[in-house]
Design a protein around this motif. Sequence first.
Motif, PDB file in Angstrom:
ATOM      1  N   UNK A   1       1.468  -0.649  -0.029  1.00  0.00           N
ATOM      2  CA  UNK A   1       0.005   0.161   0.178  1.00  0.00           C
ATOM      3  C   UNK A   1       0.636   1.080   0.339  1.00  0.00           C
ATOM      4  N   UNK A   2       0.375   2.428  -1.314  1.00  0.00           N
ATOM      5  CA  UNK A   2       1.028   3.420  -1.171  1.00  0.00           C
ATOM      6  C   UNK A   2       0.845   4.582   0.394  1.00  0.00           C
ATOM      7  N   UNK A   3      -0.162   3.789   0.643  1.00  0.00           N
ATOM      8  CA  UNK A   3      -0.737   5.441   1.844  1.00  0.00           C
ATOM      9  C   UNK A   3      -0.393   4.643   3.290  1.00  0.00           C
ATOM     10  N   UNK A   4      -0.442   5.363   4.557  1.00  0.00           N
ATOM     11  CA  UNK A   4      -0.276   4.979   5.565  1.00  0.00           C
ATOM     12  C   UNK A   4      -1.398   4.542   6.366  1.00  0.00           C
ATOM     13  N   UNK A   5      -1.567   3.497   7.222  1.00  0.00           N
ATOM     14  CA  UNK A   5      -2.775   3.402   7.873  1.00  0.00           C
ATOM     15  C   UNK A   5      -3.587   1.996   6.742  1.00  0.00           C
TER      16      UNK A   5
ATOM     17  N   UNK B   1      -8.066  -5.812  -4.691  1.00  0.00           N
ATOM     18  CA  UNK B   1      -9.552  -4.835  -5.131  1.00  0.00           C
ATOM     19  C   UNK B   1      -8.314  -3.816  -4.935  1.00  0.00           C
ATOM     20  N   UNK B   2      -7.557  -3.226  -3.859  1.00  0.00           N
ATOM     21  CA  UNK B   2      -6.874  -2.413  -4.210  1.00  0.00           C
ATOM     22  C   UNK B   2      -5.921  -2.191  -6.040  1.00  0.00           C
ATOM     23  N   UNK B   3      -5.613  -3.191  -6.165  1.00  0.00           N
ATOM     24  CA  UNK B   3      -5.108  -2.869  -7.152  1.00  0.00           C
ATOM     25  C   UNK B   3      -5.854  -2.106  -8.499  1.00  0.00           C
TER      26      UNK B   3
ATOM     27  N   UNK C   1      -4.088   1.456  -6.511  1.00  0.00           N
ATOM     28  CA  UNK C   1      -3.154   1.277  -6.440  1.00  0.00           C
ATOM     29  C   UNK C   1      -2.862   2.164  -8.166  1.00  0.00           C
ATOM     30  N   UNK C   2      -1.351   3.150  -7.795  1.00  0.00           N
ATOM     31  CA  UNK C   2      -1.025   3.654  -8.657  1.00  0.00           C
ATOM     32  C   UNK C   2       0.120   3.343  -9.037  1.00  0.00           C
ATOM     33  N   UNK C   3       0.793   2.274  -9.184  1.00  0.00           N
ATOM     34  CA  UNK C   3       1.660   1.463  -9.662  1.00  0.00           C
ATOM     35  C   UNK C   3       1.663   0.754 -11.318  1.00  0.00           C
TER      36      UNK C   3
ATOM     37  N   UNK D   1     -11.920  -1.083   4.602  1.00  0.00           N
ATOM     38  CA  UNK D   1     -12.154  -0.119   4.949  1.00  0.00           C
ATOM     39  C   UNK D   1     -11.688   1.629   4.307  1.00  0.00           C
ATOM     40  N   UNK D   2     -10.718   1.315   3.504  1.00  0.00           N
ATOM     41  CA  UNK D   2     -10.263   1.918   2.641  1.00  0.00           C
ATOM     42  C   UNK D   2     -10.521   2.367   1.809  1.00  0.00           C
ATOM     43  N   UNK D   3     -11.261   1.609   0.942  1.00  0.00           N
ATOM     44  CA  UNK D   3     -12.148   1.736  -0.476  1.00  0.00           C
ATOM     45  C   UNK D   3     -12.430   2.994  -0.570  1.00  0.00           C
ATOM     46  N   UNK D   4     -12.300   3.722  -2.211  1.00  0.00           N
ATOM     47  CA  UNK D   4     -12.826   4.583  -2.073  1.00  0.00           C
ATOM     48  C   UNK D   4     -13.539   5.283  -3.486  1.00  0.00           C
TER      49      UNK D   4
END
Length: 449
Positions: A366-370, A381-383, A387-389, A425-428
């Motif tokens: 993950x690129x963000x803290x927390x 899901x994050x990808x 995800x910005x990579x 909980x980090x979904x945006x």
Amino acid sequence: MTKRNSVVLRIMACLIVSCVCLSGECRVDVTDNGVFDIENEAAKKFLKISDAIFGEREGNFGRKFFDMERDYRADWPNVKIIEVRDTKASFVKMWLATSKNAKKGDYIGQFDVENGVARCLARNMVPGRRYYYIVESDDGRTLMRGTFLATGRLRMIATDKGFNIRDLGGWQGLGGKTVAYQQIYRGGSLGGTDKDENSSDISSADKDELYRLGIRAQLDLRAASDKGKYRGEGSLHSYSAGITTLRDADFCNIMTDYGAYGEDRRVVSDVAWIIYELKRGRPVYFNCRQGADRTGTVAFVIEGLLGCYEYSNEAGGNQMALDYELTGFSQANLIDNWKVSTSCRPAKEAYTNTHKLFRKLFDIKPEEPGVELKNLQQRCYYFLNRFKGFTKGKVTLHISADDLDWFICHMLGMSRKQYAPYRPNWAQEGNDLKSVAESGANVVKYQDN
């Protein structure tokens, strides 16, 4: 009714049936309350393979197993044969449905009567569904009725000219929920055009069958920017015309992309396009040449997002590796032996290849803290979500959480309440779904109405 009267009525019924049969019309209602297993023997044995066997073997896994001689196509499901006897008909017609009124279902086809016997073939059933069929003579007489329950888990699809086609449903996802059938199909080429303008398309009957299955959109992973053709592979099935090889009137929603190799972010576009089509009620077929690597990459991301796993756990075992390696049953492998070394590549090799997206997903940080990524499902899901990579140029593609959540619930038959414990909980929120789909494509063709 007295017992004696009941016996008399049964005897009379038998006499009537006998008379009808002797007259050559055989108008007998037959109810087969049995079951029919759609999984062929090779697939059934393969699905029992353990994680230990996958881990022990190096190189091409089980090539001898895949290539052993069979009297059936290993990439096909079992075909149910219904024999009908009639001395008067020249041919019979068959209908199949999931309701008792079979004639309101699908027309399966016409079958010739030879020596008083017609062999009707029913295939491509959905596991867990009860089917009803009716067979009529060429002059409209009802010759047979029946019912059976289709069983099994793996749903391969039989088409005469197509190969390596199977439903993505049947695997176990989040919460032990089963991935829905009849929504997403994966497979090999349905045809195309080579550099010499030679075409190789599936038959009209195959197109009818895929349409009968409900497929209404196609994602072709072969096309590059060279006028819709990719010229870097060795067989006729390598090349794509950049548009559907199926009838435009039937499959009018098309995207082509060659971004499924390596780390290309256009895989996000591929998944976005599949979700976009499903939200409009259009089941999707996605393919490359063999239905192995490029197709396997997109399937891997989707299965990971739905909570299927590479390793054994409570969700259902070594599913992603099994799904990947099932391409080894492809009929194309048996015809063109040189392809075996690529399309039978074991999942272990594909997952560890640094040029593939498989292993990269396992290593995403993950690129963000927390933000904590606890498992493969959250990494997928994050990808897709933030995800910005792996970004090509300055383009960053993100699928909105609302669209991802809809897709997960839709494919797993979950309510929002059932899904809530799994939602990160980090979904945006992300980009517009259609714009994400189109941004990574070489050719997009829509007909929303």
